[in-house]
Design an enzyme around this catalytic site. Structure first.
Site, PDB file in Angstrom:
ATOM      1  N   CYS A 133       1.028  -1.095  -0.031  1.00 31.79           N
ATOM      2  CA  CYS A 133      -0.211   0.021   0.080  1.00 31.79           C
ATOM      3  C   CYS A 133       0.640   1.090   0.094  1.00 31.79           C
ATOM      4  CB  CYS A 133      -1.063  -0.098   1.174  1.00 31.79           C
ATOM      5  SG  CYS A 133      -2.252  -1.416   1.108  1.00 31.79           S
ATOM      6  N   HIS A 277      -3.754   7.183   1.096  1.00 28.67           N
ATOM      7  CA  HIS A 277      -4.146   5.799   0.496  1.00 28.67           C
ATOM      8  C   HIS A 277      -5.510   5.363   0.912  1.00 28.67           C
ATOM      9  CE1 HIS A 277      -4.248   1.449  -0.192  1.00 28.67           C
ATOM     10  NE2 HIS A 277      -4.054   1.151   0.928  1.00 28.67           N
ATOM     11  N   ASN A 307      -9.947  -1.007  -2.228  1.00 28.68           N
ATOM     12  CA  ASN A 307      -8.689  -0.652  -1.676  1.00 28.68           C
ATOM     13  C   ASN A 307      -7.711  -1.194  -2.832  1.00 28.68           C
ATOM     14  OD1 ASN A 307      -5.892  -0.880  -0.779  1.00 28.68           O
ATOM     15  ND2 ASN A 307      -6.440  -1.237   1.085  1.00 28.68           N
TER      16      ASN A 307
HETATM   17  N1  COA Z   1     -19.156  -9.687   5.919  1.00 30.97           N
HETATM   18  C1  COA Z   1     -20.119 -10.018   7.162  1.00 30.97           C
HETATM   19  N2  COA Z   1     -19.211 -10.143   8.433  1.00 30.97           N
HETATM   20  C2  COA Z   1     -17.969 -10.079   8.305  1.00 30.97           C
HETATM   21  C3  COA Z   1     -17.283  -9.715   7.256  1.00 30.97           C
HETATM   22  C4  COA Z   1     -17.972  -9.640   5.930  1.00 30.97           C
HETATM   23  N3  COA Z   1     -17.224  -9.303   4.940  1.00 30.97           N
HETATM   24  N4  COA Z   1     -15.886  -9.938   7.350  1.00 30.97           N
HETATM   25  C5  COA Z   1     -16.020 -10.143   8.780  1.00 30.97           C
HETATM   26  N5  COA Z   1     -17.186 -10.218   9.278  1.00 30.97           N
HETATM   27  C6  COA Z   1     -17.472 -10.742  10.626  1.00 30.97           C
HETATM   28  C7  COA Z   1     -16.519 -11.418  11.478  1.00 30.97           C
HETATM   29  O1  COA Z   1     -16.635 -12.857  10.937  1.00 30.97           O
HETATM   30  C8  COA Z   1     -16.829 -10.919  12.910  1.00 30.97           C
HETATM   31  O2  COA Z   1     -17.884 -11.775  13.292  1.00 30.97           O
HETATM   32  P1  COA Z   1     -18.332 -12.518  14.563  1.00 30.97           P
HETATM   33  O3  COA Z   1     -18.188 -11.248  15.443  1.00 30.97           O
HETATM   34  O4  COA Z   1     -19.280 -13.229  14.639  1.00 30.97           O
HETATM   35  O5  COA Z   1     -16.978 -13.052  14.890  1.00 30.97           O
HETATM   36  C9  COA Z   1     -17.349  -9.597  12.797  1.00 30.97           C
HETATM   37  O6  COA Z   1     -17.874  -9.432  11.312  1.00 30.97           O
HETATM   38  C10 COA Z   1     -16.498  -8.413  13.235  1.00 30.97           C
HETATM   39  O7  COA Z   1     -15.201  -8.902  12.620  1.00 30.97           O
HETATM   40  P2  COA Z   1     -13.872  -7.981  12.982  1.00 30.97           P
HETATM   41  O8  COA Z   1     -12.784  -8.461  12.223  1.00 30.97           O
HETATM   42  O9  COA Z   1     -13.900  -7.655  14.481  1.00 30.97           O
HETATM   43  O10 COA Z   1     -14.447  -6.701  12.092  1.00 30.97           O
HETATM   44  P3  COA Z   1     -13.843  -5.199  12.260  1.00 30.97           P
HETATM   45  O11 COA Z   1     -14.730  -4.079  12.815  1.00 30.97           O
HETATM   46  O12 COA Z   1     -12.315  -5.206  12.895  1.00 30.97           O
HETATM   47  O13 COA Z   1     -13.861  -4.767  10.713  1.00 30.97           O
HETATM   48  C11 COA Z   1     -12.253  -4.709   8.901  1.00 30.97           C
HETATM   49  C12 COA Z   1     -13.046  -5.546   9.891  1.00 30.97           C
HETATM   50  C13 COA Z   1     -11.508  -5.473   8.214  1.00 30.97           C
HETATM   51  C14 COA Z   1     -13.206  -3.892   8.011  1.00 30.97           C
HETATM   52  C15 COA Z   1     -11.366  -3.788  10.028  1.00 30.97           C
HETATM   53  O14 COA Z   1     -10.773  -4.496  10.768  1.00 30.97           O
HETATM   54  C16 COA Z   1     -10.528  -3.063   9.038  1.00 30.97           C
HETATM   55  O15 COA Z   1     -10.947  -2.156   8.287  1.00 30.97           O
HETATM   56  N6  COA Z   1      -9.121  -2.994   9.121  1.00 30.97           N
HETATM   57  C17 COA Z   1      -8.181  -2.510   8.498  1.00 30.97           C
HETATM   58  C18 COA Z   1      -8.024  -3.008   7.240  1.00 30.97           C
HETATM   59  C19 COA Z   1      -7.191  -2.131   6.062  1.00 30.97           C
HETATM   60  O16 COA Z   1      -7.425  -1.043   6.063  1.00 30.97           O
HETATM   61  N7  COA Z   1      -6.507  -2.979   5.554  1.00 30.97           N
HETATM   62  C20 COA Z   1      -5.805  -2.348   4.445  1.00 30.97           C
HETATM   63  C21 COA Z   1      -4.566  -1.882   5.103  1.00 30.97           C
HETATM   64  S1  COA Z   1      -3.574  -1.302   3.801  1.00 30.97           S
END
Ligand code: COA
Length: 350
Positions: A133, A277, A307
Site C-alpha cells: 500500500c 491511501h 482498496n
Molecule cells: N461480511 C460480514 N461479516 C463479516 C465480514 C464480511 N465481509 N468480515 C468479517 N465479518 C464478521 C466477522 O466474522 C466477525 O463476526 P463475529 O463477531 O461473529 O466473529 C465480525 O464481522 C466482526 O469482525 P471484525 O474483524 O472484528 O470486524 P472489524 O470491525 O475489525 O472490521 C475490517 C473488519 C477488516 C473492516 C477492519 O478491521 C479494518 O478495516 N481493518 C483495516 C483493514 C485495512 O485497512 N487494510 C488495508 C490496510 S492497507
C-alpha cells in the site's frame, strides 16, 4: 563534500545546480477495469451484506478484471499512456520506469520490464518496488531522489494491482476479499527549476509486523511442493489482522503526515488536499477527525474502487486533479500505510 582540493569552483557550481533542481508531477492517468462488482454481487458469493461492507469500510463498489484479458502490467500500460499524454511528452523522453505492485504478472521478472516492452520504448532502466500500500509513495521518493541528483529528467511511476484473482471469495475469506479492488494509476515525475514540486518524502517500516498483513506462499520458504503436500494449508490466501492493522494505521498516518509538514515548516491548516491511501473510509475519517481537517481538505474515492493498494493514491490523485480540486501553489499531502508494515508521506507544492 563540496570542498575538495583544486576544484572548489566547480563543486560549488555543481551544488548550486543540484539545489535548483526539484521534481514535480507533470502528468497523471489511471485505468480501471470496466467490470463493476457491487457489495450485493459479493453477497451472492459469500455470507456478507451491503450494510456490513458499507458500514465497516465505506466501500460500495470495486472493479475486478473478471474475464477480461487484463494483466497488471497491461493495466499499468493503459494508465501510463494517459499520464504520458497528460504530461505532453514523447514516450521516448522517459528516462526510467518505477513499477509498484504486490501482484506482479510473474514471480520474476518484475512488471517494470513488461511495461517497457508494452510501451515499445528504448532500453531504459526499470525498477520494481515491493512496498504494497505504500508502494506509490516509496516509488515517488525514489523518483524524487533520481531527479534531484540530476540523473534523470522524466520518470514514469506506475502503481497497478490485480487482487481479484488472489482472493478467497468464500465466506472464510470475507474479511479480506470485500476490501480489495483492481486498478492502475500512473504519474510522470519531471525535473523543474521552479520552487513548486515535491517538497519532501518520508518513508518508514516496522518489519516485526510483517506477517500481520501478508501473503506468505508460495515463496522460498514454502515452494509449491510443500503447499501441495499439505492440503489443509491455505496460507497462499492473503491474511490480514484487520483490527491490528487499523490501530497501527491511524497512528502512523498521523505521525508521517505531521513529519512531512514539519520538514517544510508547514501546519495542518496549510493542507489544501490530503490524499490518503484508500485503505478504508473509516481510517480516512479517523485521521481527518484527529487532524481536525475539513471535508474539503481530504479526498476519498474508496467508495467506487475499494482498496487498490499501490494504485490507490495515483488513481485518487488523478481524479482529484481532473476534478480541478488542486490549484497552483496548493499544498497536497499524500500518505500511505500498509503491509510490512510500511508507511510514508509526500508533501507537494502544486
Ligand atoms: N461480511 C460480514 N461479516 C463479516 C465480514 C464480511 N465481509 N468480515 C468479517 N465479518 C464478521 C466477522 O466474522 C466477525 O463476526 P463475529 O463477531 O461473529 O466473529 C465480525 O464481522 C466482526 O469482525 P471484525 O474483524 O472484528 O470486524 P472489524 O470491525 O475489525 O472490521 C475490517 C473488519 C477488516 C473492516 C477492519 O478491521 C479494518 O478495516 N481493518 C483495516 C483493514 C485495512 O485497512 N487494510 C488495508 C490496510 S492497507
Amino acid at each position: 563534500i563540496y570542498q575538495t582540493k583544486n576544484t572548489d569552483k566547480m563543486t560549488i557550481l555543481t551544488k548550486l545546480q543540484i539545489d535548483m533542481i526539484r521534481s514535480k508531477i507533470s502528468g497523471l492517468g489511471f485505468f480501471v477495469p470496466e467490470n463493476v462488482v457491487s457489495n450485493d454481487d459479493l453477497s451472492k458469493l459469500m455470507d456478507t451484506s451491503n450494510d456490513w461492507i458499507s458500514e465497516r469500510t465505506g466501500i460500495k463498489n470495486r472493479r475486478w478484471v473478471g474475464d477480461k484479458k487484463l494483466t497488471t502490467s497491461l493495466m499499468g500500460t493503459y494508465a501510463a499512456e494517459k499520464a504520458i499524454a497528460d504530461a505532453g511528452i514523447d514516450k521516448n523522453d522517459i528516462d526510467f520506469i518505477i513499477f509498484s505492485t504486490l501482484s506482479p504478472d510473474y514471480y520474476f521478472p518484475g512488471s517494470g520490464v513488461l511495461l517497457q516492452r508494452n510501451l515499445g520504448i528504448k532500453e531504459i532502466g526499470a525498477l520494481d518496488v515491493r512496498n504494497q500500500c505504500s508502494g506509490f509513495i516509496y516509488g515517488l521518493s525514489i523518483a524524487d531522489q533520481y531527479i534531484k541528483s540530476g540523473m534523470y529528467k522524466n520518470i514514469l511511476l506506475v502503481g497497478s494491482e490485480i487482487h481479484s484473482g488472489g482472493l478467497d471469495k468464500s465466506t472464510k475469506g470475507r474479511s479480506v476479499s470485500v476490501i480489495f479492488g483492481d486498478g492502475a494509476g500512473a504519474a510522470i515525475i519531471s525535473s523543474t527549476k521552479s520552487e513548486n514540486g515535491i517538497l519532501s518524502t518520508h518513508l518508514h517500516s516496522e518489519g516485526k509486523y510483517a506477517e500481520e498483513l501478508a501473503v506468505i506462499k508460495p515463496a522460498t520458504t514454502h515452494w509449491i511442493d510443500k503447499i501441495k503436500s499439505d492440503q489443509n494449508d491455505e496460507s497462499f490466501w492473503p491474511y490480514m489482522n484487520g483490527n491490528f492493522v487499523f490501530k497501527n494505521a491511524v497512528v502512523r498516518f498521523e505521525q508521517v503526515i505531521k513529519e512531512g509538514l514539519e520538514h517544510s515548516n508547514l501546519n495542518l491548516e496549510d493542507i489544501s488536499l490530503l490524499i490518503p491511501h484508500q485503505a478504508n473510509l473509516r481510517i480516512s475519517q479517523f485521521i481527518q477527525k484527529k487532524l481536525k481537517l475539513s471535508d474539503s481538505q481530504v479526498f476519498n474515492n474508496i467508495m467506487k474502487y475499494g482498496n487498490t493498494t499501490a494504485a490507490s493514491i495515483p488513481i485518487a490523485l488523478t481524479e482529484a486533479y481532473q476534478s480541478n480540486l488542486k490549484k497552483k501553489n496548493d499544498i497536497v499531502v499524500l500518505a500511505a500505510f500498509g503491509s510490512g508494515f510500511t508507511w510514508g508521506s509526500a508533501v507537494i507544492k502544486w
